[in-house]
Scaffold this motif. Structure first.
Motif, PDB file in Angstrom:
ATOM      1  N   LEU A 141      39.516  62.748  47.458  1.00 38.37           N
ATOM      2  CA  LEU A 141      40.661  62.349  48.265  1.00 38.37           C
ATOM      3  C   LEU A 141      41.276  63.586  48.899  1.00 38.37           C
ATOM      4  N   ILE A 142      41.747  63.430  50.134  1.00 36.68           N
ATOM      5  CA  ILE A 142      42.477  64.487  50.844  1.00 36.68           C
ATOM      6  C   ILE A 142      43.903  64.003  51.046  1.00 36.68           C
ATOM      7  N   VAL A 143      44.866  64.880  50.786  1.00 34.52           N
ATOM      8  CA  VAL A 143      46.272  64.539  51.009  1.00 34.52           C
ATOM      9  C   VAL A 143      46.851  65.521  52.020  1.00 34.52           C
ATOM     10  N   ASP A 144      47.538  64.976  52.991  1.00 31.75           N
ATOM     11  CA  ASP A 144      48.129  65.725  54.098  1.00 31.75           C
ATOM     12  C   ASP A 144      49.508  66.242  53.697  1.00 31.75           C
ATOM     13  N   GLY A 145      49.624  67.572  53.541  1.00 33.55           N
ATOM     14  CA  GLY A 145      50.921  68.182  53.309  1.00 33.55           C
ATOM     15  C   GLY A 145      51.320  69.117  54.421  1.00 33.55           C
ATOM     16  N   THR A 146      50.639  69.009  55.555  1.00 32.46           N
ATOM     17  CA  THR A 146      50.881  69.913  56.669  1.00 32.46           C
ATOM     18  C   THR A 146      51.870  69.308  57.651  1.00 32.46           C
ATOM     19  N   ASP A 147      52.425  70.149  58.514  1.00 32.07           N
ATOM     20  CA  ASP A 147      53.251  69.629  59.597  1.00 32.07           C
ATOM     21  C   ASP A 147      52.684  70.040  60.950  1.00 32.07           C
ATOM     22  N   ARG A 148      51.383  70.311  60.986  1.00 28.66           N
ATOM     23  CA  ARG A 148      50.735  70.703  62.239  1.00 28.66           C
ATOM     24  C   ARG A 148      49.816  69.578  62.724  1.00 28.66           C
ATOM     25  N   PRO A 149      50.092  69.018  63.917  1.00 25.55           N
ATOM     26  CA  PRO A 149      49.240  67.929  64.414  1.00 25.55           C
ATOM     27  C   PRO A 149      47.771  68.311  64.510  1.00 25.55           C
ATOM     28  N   GLU A 150      47.478  69.550  64.919  1.00 26.96           N
ATOM     29  CA  GLU A 150      46.070  69.929  65.077  1.00 26.96           C
ATOM     30  C   GLU A 150      45.335  69.907  63.742  1.00 26.96           C
ATOM     31  N   VAL A 151      46.033  70.200  62.654  1.00 30.92           N
ATOM     32  CA  VAL A 151      45.396  70.159  61.335  1.00 30.92           C
ATOM     33  C   VAL A 151      45.136  68.713  60.919  1.00 30.92           C
ATOM     34  N   ARG A 152      45.998  67.796  61.298  1.00 31.13           N
ATOM     35  CA  ARG A 152      45.784  66.390  60.945  1.00 31.13           C
ATOM     36  C   ARG A 152      44.533  65.832  61.620  1.00 31.13           C
ATOM     37  N   TYR A 153      44.248  66.253  62.846  1.00 32.07           N
ATOM     38  CA  TYR A 153      42.997  65.827  63.475  1.00 32.07           C
ATOM     39  C   TYR A 153      41.795  66.438  62.767  1.00 32.07           C
ATOM     40  N   LEU A 154      41.964  67.635  62.239  1.00 30.32           N
ATOM     41  CA  LEU A 154      40.905  68.253  61.450  1.00 30.32           C
ATOM     42  C   LEU A 154      40.672  67.470  60.156  1.00 30.32           C
ATOM     43  N   LEU A 155      41.763  67.070  59.487  1.00 29.78           N
ATOM     44  CA  LEU A 155      41.635  66.240  58.290  1.00 29.78           C
ATOM     45  C   LEU A 155      40.950  64.914  58.613  1.00 29.78           C
ATOM     46  N   ASP A 156      41.302  64.340  59.745  1.00 30.32           N
ATOM     47  CA  ASP A 156      40.737  63.051  60.122  1.00 30.32           C
ATOM     48  C   ASP A 156      39.237  63.171  60.385  1.00 30.32           C
ATOM     49  N   ASP A 157      38.830  64.225  61.081  1.00 26.18           N
ATOM     50  CA  ASP A 157      37.403  64.428  61.321  1.00 26.18           C
ATOM     51  C   ASP A 157      36.653  64.670  60.014  1.00 26.18           C
ATOM     52  N   ALA A 158      37.240  65.475  59.122  1.00 27.03           N
ATOM     53  CA  ALA A 158      36.601  65.714  57.825  1.00 27.03           C
ATOM     54  C   ALA A 158      36.489  64.425  57.033  1.00 27.03           C
ATOM     55  N   SER A 159      37.527  63.601  57.085  1.00 24.61           N
ATOM     56  CA  SER A 159      37.507  62.314  56.403  1.00 24.61           C
ATOM     57  C   SER A 159      36.356  61.446  56.908  1.00 24.61           C
ATOM     58  N   ARG A 160      36.181  61.388  58.218  1.00 22.76           N
ATOM     59  CA  ARG A 160      35.110  60.562  58.779  1.00 22.76           C
ATOM     60  C   ARG A 160      33.729  61.140  58.467  1.00 22.76           C
ATOM     61  N   LYS A 161      33.584  62.455  58.634  1.00 16.31           N
ATOM     62  CA  LYS A 161      32.266  63.066  58.441  1.00 16.31           C
ATOM     63  C   LYS A 161      31.801  62.968  56.992  1.00 16.31           C
ATOM     64  N   PHE A 162      32.708  63.213  56.050  1.00 12.23           N
ATOM     65  CA  PHE A 162      32.336  63.241  54.635  1.00 12.23           C
ATOM     66  C   PHE A 162      32.660  61.945  53.908  1.00 12.23           C
ATOM     67  N   GLN A 163      33.187  60.957  54.666  1.00  6.94           N
ATOM     68  CA  GLN A 163      33.507  59.631  54.113  1.00  6.94           C
ATOM     69  C   GLN A 163      34.437  59.733  52.905  1.00  6.94           C
ATOM     70  N   ILE A 164      35.556  60.441  53.124  1.00  7.36           N
ATOM     71  CA  ILE A 164      36.563  60.641  52.087  1.00  7.36           C
ATOM     72  C   ILE A 164      37.879  60.050  52.586  1.00  7.36           C
ATOM     73  N   PRO A 165      38.551  59.195  51.834  1.00  4.16           N
ATOM     74  CA  PRO A 165      39.854  58.685  52.267  1.00  4.16           C
ATOM     75  C   PRO A 165      40.889  59.808  52.277  1.00  4.16           C
ATOM     76  N   TRP A 166      41.939  59.609  53.087  1.00  8.05           N
ATOM     77  CA  TRP A 166      43.017  60.599  53.087  1.00  8.05           C
ATOM     78  C   TRP A 166      44.352  59.929  53.279  1.00  8.05           C
ATOM     79  N   VAL A 167      45.396  60.600  52.755  1.00  5.79           N
ATOM     80  CA  VAL A 167      46.757  60.058  52.773  1.00  5.79           C
ATOM     81  C   VAL A 167      47.602  60.940  53.686  1.00  5.79           C
TER      82      VAL A 167
END
Length: 376
Positions: A141-167
Protein backbone atom coordinates in the motif's frame (compact mmCIF):
# COMPACT_ATOMS: atom_id res chain seq x y z
CA UNK A 1 15.49 0.23 11.92
CA UNK A 2 13.06 -1.93 13.85
CA UNK A 3 14.16 -4.96 15.82
CA UNK A 4 12.56 -8.30 14.96
CA UNK A 5 14.03 -11.15 17.01
CA UNK A 6 12.03 -13.59 14.91
CA UNK A 7 9.80 -12.38 12.08
CA UNK A 8 6.20 -12.27 13.21
CA UNK A 9 6.95 -12.76 16.91
CA UNK A 10 6.80 -10.53 19.94
CA UNK A 11 9.40 -10.82 22.72
CA UNK A 12 7.97 -11.52 26.15
CA UNK A 13 9.86 -11.39 29.44
CA UNK A 14 12.03 -14.22 28.21
CA UNK A 15 12.50 -16.08 24.96
CA UNK A 16 10.17 -18.90 25.96
CA UNK A 17 7.26 -16.47 26.31
CA UNK A 18 7.53 -15.28 22.71
CA UNK A 19 4.14 -15.25 21.01
CA UNK A 20 3.11 -14.31 17.48
CA UNK A 21 3.26 -10.54 17.29
CA UNK A 22 -0.36 -10.13 16.22
CA UNK A 23 -1.46 -11.98 19.39
CA UNK A 24 0.45 -9.64 21.68
CA UNK A 25 -1.60 -8.07 24.52
CA UNK A 26 -0.73 -4.72 22.93
CA UNK A 27 -3.32 -5.35 20.22
CA UNK A 28 -6.04 -6.92 22.37
CA UNK A 29 -8.58 -4.12 21.85
CA UNK A 30 -8.00 -4.11 18.10
CA UNK A 31 -8.49 -7.88 17.88
CA UNK A 32 -11.76 -7.43 19.76
CA UNK A 33 -12.98 -5.09 17.00
CA UNK A 34 -15.18 -7.47 14.93
CA UNK A 35 -14.25 -6.00 11.55
CA UNK A 36 -10.56 -6.66 12.25
CA UNK A 37 -10.20 -9.65 14.56
CA UNK A 38 -7.11 -11.81 14.99
CA UNK A 39 -6.84 -12.53 11.26
CA UNK A 40 -6.92 -8.84 10.38
CA UNK A 41 -4.27 -8.14 13.00
CA UNK A 42 -2.13 -10.94 11.57
CA UNK A 43 -2.38 -9.36 8.13
CA UNK A 44 -1.33 -5.99 9.55
CA UNK A 45 1.73 -7.52 11.19
CA UNK A 46 2.88 -8.81 7.79
CA UNK A 47 1.95 -5.71 5.78
CA UNK A 48 4.39 -3.39 4.02
CA UNK A 49 3.44 0.28 3.59
CA UNK A 50 5.19 3.26 2.00
CA UNK A 51 4.26 6.72 3.28
CA UNK A 52 5.46 9.49 0.97
CA UNK A 53 5.83 12.69 2.95
CA UNK A 54 6.27 13.07 6.71
CA UNK A 55 4.61 16.40 7.30
CA UNK A 56 1.21 17.36 8.65
CA UNK A 57 -0.63 14.40 7.11
CA UNK A 58 2.18 11.88 6.99
CA UNK A 59 3.16 12.02 10.65
CA UNK A 60 -0.39 11.31 11.81
CA UNK A 61 -0.64 8.38 9.39
CA UNK A 62 2.76 7.03 10.43
CA UNK A 63 1.96 7.29 14.12
CA UNK A 64 -1.35 5.43 13.77
CA UNK A 65 -0.02 2.69 11.47
CA UNK A 66 2.89 1.98 13.80
CA UNK A 67 0.62 1.87 16.85
CA UNK A 68 -1.78 -0.43 14.97
CA UNK A 69 0.98 -3.00 14.42
CA UNK A 70 1.81 -2.64 10.73
CA UNK A 71 4.97 -4.69 10.36
CA UNK A 72 7.01 -2.66 7.86
CA UNK A 73 6.78 1.07 7.20
CA UNK A 74 8.89 2.93 4.67
CA UNK A 75 8.94 6.72 4.99
CA UNK A 76 10.25 8.96 2.21
CA UNK A 77 10.74 12.65 2.95
CA UNK A 78 13.50 15.05 1.93
CA UNK A 79 12.73 17.94 4.29
CA UNK A 80 13.80 18.92 7.81
CA UNK A 81 11.78 19.68 10.93
CA UNK A 82 11.29 23.39 11.62
CA UNK A 83 9.41 25.11 14.41
CA UNK A 84 6.53 26.15 12.17
CA UNK A 85 5.81 22.43 11.57
CA UNK A 86 5.06 21.69 15.21
CA UNK A 87 1.44 22.97 15.44
CA UNK A 88 0.30 20.59 12.67
CA UNK A 89 2.39 17.47 13.14
CA UNK A 90 2.86 14.67 15.59
CA UNK A 91 6.07 12.66 16.24
CA UNK A 92 8.25 15.83 16.21
CA UNK A 93 9.29 18.00 19.14
CA UNK A 94 11.15 21.26 19.75
CA UNK A 95 14.51 19.47 19.98
CA UNK A 96 13.98 18.13 16.44
CA UNK A 97 13.15 21.60 15.17
CA UNK A 98 16.12 23.27 16.83
CA UNK A 99 18.45 20.69 15.28
CA UNK A 100 16.74 20.92 11.86
CA UNK A 101 16.57 17.15 12.01
CA UNK A 102 15.50 15.43 8.77
CA UNK A 103 11.85 14.44 9.13
CA UNK A 104 12.44 10.85 8.02
CA UNK A 105 15.13 10.37 10.68
CA UNK A 106 12.95 11.96 13.37
CA UNK A 107 10.07 9.66 12.42
CA UNK A 108 12.28 6.57 12.71
CA UNK A 109 13.55 7.61 16.15
CA UNK A 110 10.13 8.47 17.56
CA UNK A 111 8.41 5.34 16.17
CA UNK A 112 11.16 3.18 17.68
CA UNK A 113 10.15 4.52 21.08
CA UNK A 114 6.49 3.73 20.40
CA UNK A 115 7.08 0.17 19.19
CA UNK A 116 10.61 -1.14 18.51
CA UNK A 117 9.16 -4.19 16.75
CA UNK A 118 7.91 -2.09 13.83
CA UNK A 119 10.49 -2.02 11.05
CA UNK A 120 10.89 1.58 9.89
CA UNK A 121 12.81 2.07 6.65
CA UNK A 122 13.53 5.82 6.61
CA UNK A 123 14.86 7.71 3.58
CA UNK A 124 15.93 11.35 3.60
CA UNK A 125 15.01 11.81 -0.04
CA UNK A 126 12.41 13.28 -2.33
CA UNK A 127 10.37 11.00 -4.55
CA UNK A 128 11.39 11.32 -8.19
CA UNK A 129 10.73 9.21 -11.30
CA UNK A 130 14.26 7.84 -10.98
CA UNK A 131 13.76 6.37 -7.50
CA UNK A 132 10.02 5.67 -7.45
CA UNK A 133 10.30 2.00 -8.39
CA UNK A 134 12.93 1.31 -5.73
CA UNK A 135 10.79 2.95 -3.06
CA UNK A 136 7.30 1.82 -4.06
CA UNK A 137 7.30 -1.41 -6.08
CA UNK A 138 7.72 -3.82 -3.13
CA UNK A 139 4.96 -2.59 -0.79
CA UNK A 140 1.32 -3.55 -0.31
CA UNK A 141 0.00 0.00 0.00
CA UNK A 142 1.10 3.57 -0.73
CA UNK A 143 -0.11 6.47 1.42
CA UNK A 144 0.02 10.06 0.20
CA UNK A 145 1.50 12.44 2.77
CA UNK A 146 2.74 14.99 0.26
CA UNK A 147 1.35 18.38 -0.67
CA UNK A 148 2.87 18.47 -4.16
CA UNK A 149 0.50 17.75 -7.08
CA UNK A 150 3.34 16.49 -9.29
CA UNK A 151 4.22 13.84 -6.69
CA UNK A 152 0.60 12.65 -6.56
CA UNK A 153 0.69 11.93 -10.30
CA UNK A 154 3.89 10.00 -9.68
CA UNK A 155 2.14 7.98 -6.95
CA UNK A 156 -0.77 7.36 -9.29
CA UNK A 157 1.47 6.09 -12.09
CA UNK A 158 3.35 3.85 -9.65
CA UNK A 159 0.04 2.53 -8.35
CA UNK A 160 -1.10 1.62 -11.86
CA UNK A 161 2.22 0.17 -13.02
CA UNK A 162 2.81 -1.99 -9.94
CA UNK A 163 -0.89 -2.64 -9.22
CA UNK A 164 -0.71 -1.28 -5.67
CA UNK A 165 -3.64 0.58 -4.06
CA UNK A 166 -2.98 4.02 -2.61
CA UNK A 167 -4.68 6.39 -0.18
CA UNK A 168 -4.84 10.07 -1.08
CA UNK A 169 -5.31 12.88 1.44
CA UNK A 170 -5.23 16.65 1.12
CA UNK A 171 -5.88 19.55 3.48
CA UNK A 172 -6.43 23.28 3.11
CA UNK A 173 -7.35 25.75 5.85
CA UNK A 174 -9.77 23.82 8.09
CA UNK A 175 -10.92 21.15 5.66
CA UNK A 176 -9.62 18.09 3.89
CA UNK A 177 -10.37 15.26 1.51
CA UNK A 178 -9.55 11.56 1.62
CA UNK A 179 -10.11 8.78 -0.92
CA UNK A 180 -8.51 5.42 -1.77
CA UNK A 181 -7.70 4.28 -5.32
CA UNK A 182 -7.41 0.68 -6.47
CA UNK A 183 -5.84 0.10 -9.91
CA UNK A 184 -7.14 -3.49 -9.90
CA UNK A 185 -10.65 -2.01 -9.93
CA UNK A 186 -9.77 0.43 -12.72
CA UNK A 187 -9.53 3.47 -10.42
CA UNK A 188 -6.94 6.23 -10.64
CA UNK A 189 -6.27 9.79 -9.54
CA UNK A 190 -5.90 11.03 -13.11
CA UNK A 191 -9.54 10.34 -13.85
CA UNK A 192 -10.57 12.46 -10.87
CA UNK A 193 -7.97 15.17 -11.60
CA UNK A 194 -6.96 15.11 -15.29
CA UNK A 195 -5.01 18.30 -14.64
CA UNK A 196 -3.25 19.46 -11.47
CA UNK A 197 -5.71 21.29 -9.20
CA UNK A 198 -4.94 24.94 -8.72
CA UNK A 199 -2.89 25.40 -5.57
CA UNK A 200 -3.67 28.33 -3.27
CA UNK A 201 -0.61 30.03 -1.78
CA UNK A 202 -0.43 30.88 1.88
CA UNK A 203 -4.02 29.75 2.49
CA UNK A 204 -3.08 28.57 5.99
CA UNK A 205 -4.14 25.44 7.83
CA UNK A 206 -5.17 24.58 11.39
CA UNK A 207 -3.94 21.50 13.22
CA UNK A 208 -7.25 19.61 13.47
CA UNK A 209 -7.53 19.38 9.67
CA UNK A 210 -4.45 17.19 9.06
CA UNK A 211 -5.10 15.32 12.31
CA UNK A 212 -8.58 14.24 11.17
CA UNK A 213 -7.66 13.60 7.53
CA UNK A 214 -4.52 11.67 8.54
CA UNK A 215 -6.63 9.53 10.88
CA UNK A 216 -9.09 8.81 8.07
CA UNK A 217 -6.23 7.87 5.75
CA UNK A 218 -4.90 5.52 8.41
CA UNK A 219 -8.36 3.97 8.85
CA UNK A 220 -8.62 3.31 5.11
CA UNK A 221 -5.10 1.89 5.14
CA UNK A 222 -5.95 -0.51 7.98
CA UNK A 223 -9.09 -1.60 6.18
CA UNK A 224 -7.21 -2.31 2.95
CA UNK A 225 -4.30 -4.07 4.65
CA UNK A 226 -6.57 -6.24 6.78
CA UNK A 227 -8.26 -7.71 3.70
CA UNK A 228 -11.18 -5.35 3.02
CA UNK A 229 -9.76 -3.69 -0.07
CA UNK A 230 -12.91 -3.64 -2.18
CA UNK A 231 -14.98 -2.01 0.58
CA UNK A 232 -12.39 0.70 1.30
CA UNK A 233 -11.89 2.21 -2.16
CA UNK A 234 -13.92 4.49 -4.38
CA UNK A 235 -15.63 6.65 -1.73
CA UNK A 236 -14.57 10.28 -1.33
CA UNK A 237 -15.01 12.05 1.98
CA UNK A 238 -14.68 15.79 2.52
CA UNK A 239 -14.72 17.23 6.04
CA UNK A 240 -14.45 20.73 7.46
CA UNK A 241 -13.11 20.55 10.99
CA UNK A 242 -14.16 24.15 11.72
CA UNK A 243 -17.81 23.98 10.68
CA UNK A 244 -18.16 20.18 11.17
CA UNK A 245 -19.65 19.86 7.68
CA UNK A 246 -19.11 16.36 6.29
CA UNK A 247 -19.77 15.10 2.77
CA UNK A 248 -19.22 11.49 1.77
CA UNK A 249 -20.26 9.87 -1.46
CA UNK A 250 -19.41 7.15 -3.92
CA UNK A 251 -17.37 8.43 -6.85
CA UNK A 252 -18.75 7.03 -10.10
CA UNK A 253 -15.99 8.95 -11.87
CA UNK A 254 -13.47 6.63 -10.21
CA UNK A 255 -15.05 3.52 -11.69
CA UNK A 256 -13.96 2.19 -15.09
CA UNK A 257 -15.57 4.12 -17.90
CA UNK A 258 -16.52 3.13 -21.40
CA UNK A 259 -14.30 5.83 -22.87
CA UNK A 260 -11.86 3.33 -24.33
CA UNK A 261 -8.09 3.60 -24.68
CA UNK A 262 -8.09 7.32 -23.88
CA UNK A 263 -9.22 6.52 -20.34
CA UNK A 264 -6.24 7.63 -18.20
CA UNK A 265 -6.62 4.60 -15.94
CA UNK A 266 -6.20 2.27 -18.90
CA UNK A 267 -3.29 4.14 -20.44
CA UNK A 268 -0.39 1.71 -20.97
CA UNK A 269 2.02 4.61 -20.55
CA UNK A 270 3.10 6.18 -17.27
CA UNK A 271 4.04 9.79 -18.07
CA UNK A 272 5.02 10.84 -14.55
CA UNK A 273 7.19 7.74 -14.01
CA UNK A 274 8.78 8.08 -17.43
CA UNK A 275 9.71 11.75 -16.99
CA UNK A 276 13.21 12.91 -16.09
CA UNK A 277 13.98 15.10 -13.10
CA UNK A 278 15.76 18.29 -14.19
CA UNK A 279 18.97 19.36 -12.49
CA UNK A 280 17.25 22.62 -11.51
CA UNK A 281 13.68 22.85 -10.18
CA UNK A 282 11.90 26.10 -9.37
CA UNK A 283 8.82 25.53 -7.24
CA UNK A 284 6.78 26.71 -4.28
CA UNK A 285 7.85 25.65 -0.81
CA UNK A 286 5.46 23.19 0.90
CA UNK A 287 3.06 24.93 3.25
CA UNK A 288 4.28 28.52 2.90
CA UNK A 289 4.01 28.80 -0.87
CA UNK A 290 7.24 30.81 -0.91
CA UNK A 291 9.57 30.22 -3.86
CA UNK A 292 12.52 27.87 -3.69
CA UNK A 293 15.08 26.42 -6.07
CA UNK A 294 16.15 22.77 -5.86
CA UNK A 295 19.52 21.86 -7.34
CA UNK A 296 21.25 18.54 -7.97
CA UNK A 297 24.66 19.95 -8.91
CA UNK A 298 26.74 16.86 -8.16
CA UNK A 299 24.47 14.31 -9.76
CA UNK A 300 23.92 12.47 -6.50
CA UNK A 301 27.61 12.30 -5.55
CA UNK A 302 28.30 12.50 -1.80
CA UNK A 303 29.40 15.83 -0.34
CA UNK A 304 31.41 16.63 2.78
CA UNK A 305 29.05 18.80 4.82
CA UNK A 306 31.74 19.98 7.25
CA UNK A 307 33.84 21.46 4.46
CA UNK A 308 30.80 23.21 2.99
CA UNK A 309 29.93 24.61 6.43
CA UNK A 310 33.39 26.16 6.69
CA UNK A 311 33.01 27.82 3.31
CA UNK A 312 29.58 29.25 4.14
CA UNK A 313 30.28 30.41 7.73
CA UNK A 314 31.57 33.87 6.72
CA UNK A 315 28.31 34.66 4.93
CA UNK A 316 25.59 33.69 7.40
CA UNK A 317 24.42 31.56 10.28
CA UNK A 318 25.31 27.90 9.74
CA UNK A 319 23.87 24.86 11.55
CA UNK A 320 25.63 21.54 10.88
CA UNK A 321 24.40 18.05 11.74
CA UNK A 322 25.54 14.67 10.36
CA UNK A 323 22.51 14.61 8.06
CA UNK A 324 22.06 18.18 6.83
CA UNK A 325 23.68 21.57 6.65
CA UNK A 326 21.46 24.62 7.04
CA UNK A 327 22.66 28.15 6.34
CA UNK A 328 20.68 31.38 6.60
CA UNK A 329 21.81 34.49 4.76
CA UNK A 330 20.22 37.75 5.94
CA UNK A 331 22.02 39.88 3.32
CA UNK A 332 22.57 39.57 -0.43
CA UNK A 333 25.52 37.41 -1.40
CA UNK A 334 25.93 39.23 -4.70
CA UNK A 335 26.04 42.93 -5.44
CA UNK A 336 25.22 45.39 -2.64
CA UNK A 337 25.40 43.53 0.68
CA UNK A 338 24.94 46.64 2.83
CA UNK A 339 21.18 46.29 3.37
CA UNK A 340 19.26 43.23 4.58
CA UNK A 341 17.08 41.16 2.28
CA UNK A 342 13.27 41.49 2.64
CA UNK A 343 13.33 37.78 3.60
CA UNK A 344 16.45 35.73 4.33
CA UNK A 345 17.71 33.14 1.90
CA UNK A 346 17.99 29.68 3.42
CA UNK A 347 20.12 26.82 2.14
CA UNK A 348 19.60 23.16 2.98
CA UNK A 349 22.42 20.91 1.80
CA UNK A 350 22.19 17.12 2.10
CA UNK A 351 24.98 14.52 1.94
CA UNK A 352 23.89 13.38 -1.53
CA UNK A 353 24.52 16.90 -2.89
CA UNK A 354 20.89 17.97 -3.09
CA UNK A 355 20.51 21.70 -2.37
CA UNK A 356 17.32 23.57 -1.55
CA UNK A 357 17.61 27.37 -1.62
CA UNK A 358 14.46 28.91 -0.17
CA UNK A 359 13.32 32.52 -0.46
CA UNK A 360 14.11 33.04 -4.12
CA UNK A 361 13.07 31.85 -7.56
CA UNK A 362 16.22 33.34 -9.14
CA UNK A 363 18.14 30.37 -10.53
CA UNK A 364 21.36 32.36 -10.97
CA UNK A 365 21.25 33.45 -7.33
CA UNK A 366 20.63 29.84 -6.24
CA UNK A 367 23.52 28.60 -8.37
CA UNK A 368 25.78 31.26 -6.84
CA UNK A 369 24.87 30.08 -3.33
CA UNK A 370 25.51 26.44 -4.26
CA UNK A 371 28.91 27.33 -5.75
CA UNK A 372 29.85 28.98 -2.45
CA UNK A 373 28.90 25.77 -0.65
CA UNK A 374 30.82 23.49 -2.99
CA UNK A 375 33.81 25.80 -3.44
CA UNK A 376 33.51 25.80 -7.23
Amino acid sequence: MGNFDTPGTHRGRDAEEAVPRHLSPRYLRQREFPALGAEGQRRLSRARVAVVGAGALGTHVLDLLARAGVGFIRVIDGDVVEEHNLPRTTLFDLADARRFRPKAEAVRAHLARIDPDVRVDAHVAELYPENAEAFLADVDLIVDGTDRPEVRYLLDDASRKFQIPWVHGAVRRSSGTVVAFDPAAGMCYRRLFPHPPKEARNSGVIGPAPTVVGALQAALALRILSGQRAEAVGRLLHIDTWTLAVTSFEMPALRPSASGPEDPCRNPEFPALEASTPDVLVRSSPGSGHPEVVLHPLGGKPVELGEAAGRLAPYGEVTLTPSVLRAEFPRPLRGDASSPLPSPRTLLLFPDGRCVIAGTDDVEEALFVSRLAFGT
